[in-house]
Write an enzyme that holds these catalytic residues in place. Structure first.
Site, PDB file in Angstrom:
ATOM      1  N   ASP A 128      10.444  10.262   3.179  1.00  0.00           N
ATOM      2  CA  ASP A 128       9.982   9.113   2.411  1.00  0.00           C
ATOM      3  C   ASP A 128       8.500   8.877   2.659  1.00  0.00           C
ATOM      4  OD1 ASP A 128      10.914   6.412   0.953  1.00  0.00           O
ATOM      5  OD2 ASP A 128       9.498   5.895   2.532  1.00  0.00           O
TER       6      ASP A 128
ATOM      7  N   TYR B 284       0.448   5.525   2.065  1.00  0.00           N
ATOM      8  CA  TYR B 284       0.474   6.141   3.391  1.00  0.00           C
ATOM      9  C   TYR B 284      -0.650   7.167   3.564  1.00  0.00           C
ATOM     10  CZ  TYR B 284       5.312   4.359   3.475  1.00  0.00           C
ATOM     11  OH  TYR B 284       6.449   3.584   3.406  1.00  0.00           O
TER      12      TYR B 284
ATOM     13  N   LYS C  34       5.827   6.667  -3.545  1.00  0.00           N
ATOM     14  CA  LYS C  34       5.790   5.330  -4.139  1.00  0.00           C
ATOM     15  C   LYS C  34       4.451   5.069  -4.804  1.00  0.00           C
ATOM     16  CE  LYS C  34       8.460   3.838  -0.126  1.00  0.00           C
ATOM     17  NZ  LYS C  34       7.892   4.809   0.811  1.00  0.00           N
TER      18      LYS C  34
ATOM     19  N   HIS D  44       6.013   0.565  -5.156  1.00  0.00           N
ATOM     20  CA  HIS D  44       6.008   0.245  -3.732  1.00  0.00           C
ATOM     21  C   HIS D  44       6.229  -1.241  -3.449  1.00  0.00           C
ATOM     22  CE1 HIS D  44       4.185   1.663   0.339  1.00  0.00           C
ATOM     23  NE2 HIS D  44       5.171   0.813   0.532  1.00  0.00           N
TER      24      HIS D  44
END
Length: 292
Positions: free
Chosen positions: A48, A53, A83, A117
């Site tokens: 994930d 990120y 996301k 997200h």
């Protein structure tokens, strides 16, 4: 309840999603490829990531390397999630960001699950993002789409939109034994929306909880509090996404699959009246709830 890393749930469009995943939030960029590669070697089937990120490229390279190095493995053996950052609030911005994410993992061909997200501030912004996602889904570049940090109110908004062509298959939000969000969980289950639990280990804040330690000493010797928390999520019907950069803890987290918590202990662990968010500065859901 016999479980393994290969056990799956079925999304509403028929896509199979592994019941446990590795979260890579805050994984060091220069270490992410190694961490993900080792996790896949240990048996993880589900990774994930997110645009936010900053490590989509490294995750994609790790998956590609693992598939190349491991005889008998194919792309279908790894489930990859990313996301869409909530800053991509226009339709064109969302399309461009989705395309960029696809290019970052071009070696693996497609994205299994693409989520929004977090909810954007305005309704039209949220719908712009969904419009872009469902178009890429219809083109086959994404196998399933969903949301993250969406409340019942926002799910109803999306499900009631006259431009909706593809319903959300997943909602990812924070859950733990002290944060059970019954109204949201019940609504998602009624809509056949699979629930993913991020921060199932409470960001480490409750790993020394006296109740957990007492439970292990009494009934689950040899298990860790992290394993108890992950197993709780699994038995609640969630897809937990624990994160770790430590090779031993990666494996230990997977070993939450090889035991079962009794019904009585599940009842003791589930604090229905608590609302413990591990990061109180980030709870997009709360402001959309009538209850809280």
């Amino acid at each position: 309840m016999s479980l393994s890393a290969a056990t799956t749930k079925t999304l509403k469009n028929g896509v199979k999603i592994p019941i446990i995943g590795l979260g890579v939030y805050k994984a060091p960029k220069d270490e992410t490829e190694t961490i993900v590669y080792k996790a896949l070697q240990q048996g993880y089937k589900h990774i994930d990531s997110a645009q936010f990120y900053g490590n989509e490229r490294e995750v994609g390279l790790a998956i590609a390397k693992f598939l190349k190095d491991t005889p008998g493995k194919s792309r279908a053996d790894v489930f990859y999630t990313t996301k869409l950052a909530p800053t991509n609030t226009t339709y064109e911005q969302a399309k461009s960001a989705i395309e960029e994410s696809l290019q970052k993992v071009k070696e693996i061909g497609y994205v299994d699950l693409f989520l929004i997200h977090a909810p954007a501030a305005e309704k039209q912004q949220r719908l712009n993002m969904w419009k872009a996602l469902q178009e890429y889904y219809e083109e086959g570049k994404i196998k399933a789409i969903g949301v993250s940090n969406y409340s019942v109110l926002l799910l109803k908004e999306l499900l009631g939109w006259d431009g909706l062509k593809v319903e959300p298959a997943v909602n990812q939000f924070e859950l733990n034994p002290w944060l059970v969000r019954p109204d949201l969980v019940e609504f998602c289950k009624a809509q056949n929306i699979i629930i993913e639990a991020f921060s199932p280990l409470t960001r480490g804040h409750r790993l020394e909880d006296p109740e957990l330690l007492e439970l292990i000493e009494k009934s689950y010797p040899g298990k860790t509090t992290a394993q108890i928390l992950i197993r709780w999520s699994l038995q609640m019907g969630f897809v937990p996404l624990p994160k770790s950069s430590n090779e031993k803890r990666l494996l230990s987290n997977l070993q939450s699959l090889d035991f079962e918590i009794s019904d009585a202990d599940m009842e003791k662990l589930t604090h229905k009246d608590d609302y413990y968010v591990s990061n109180p500065n980030f709870d997009p859901i709360k402001k959309y709830f009538d209850k809280w």
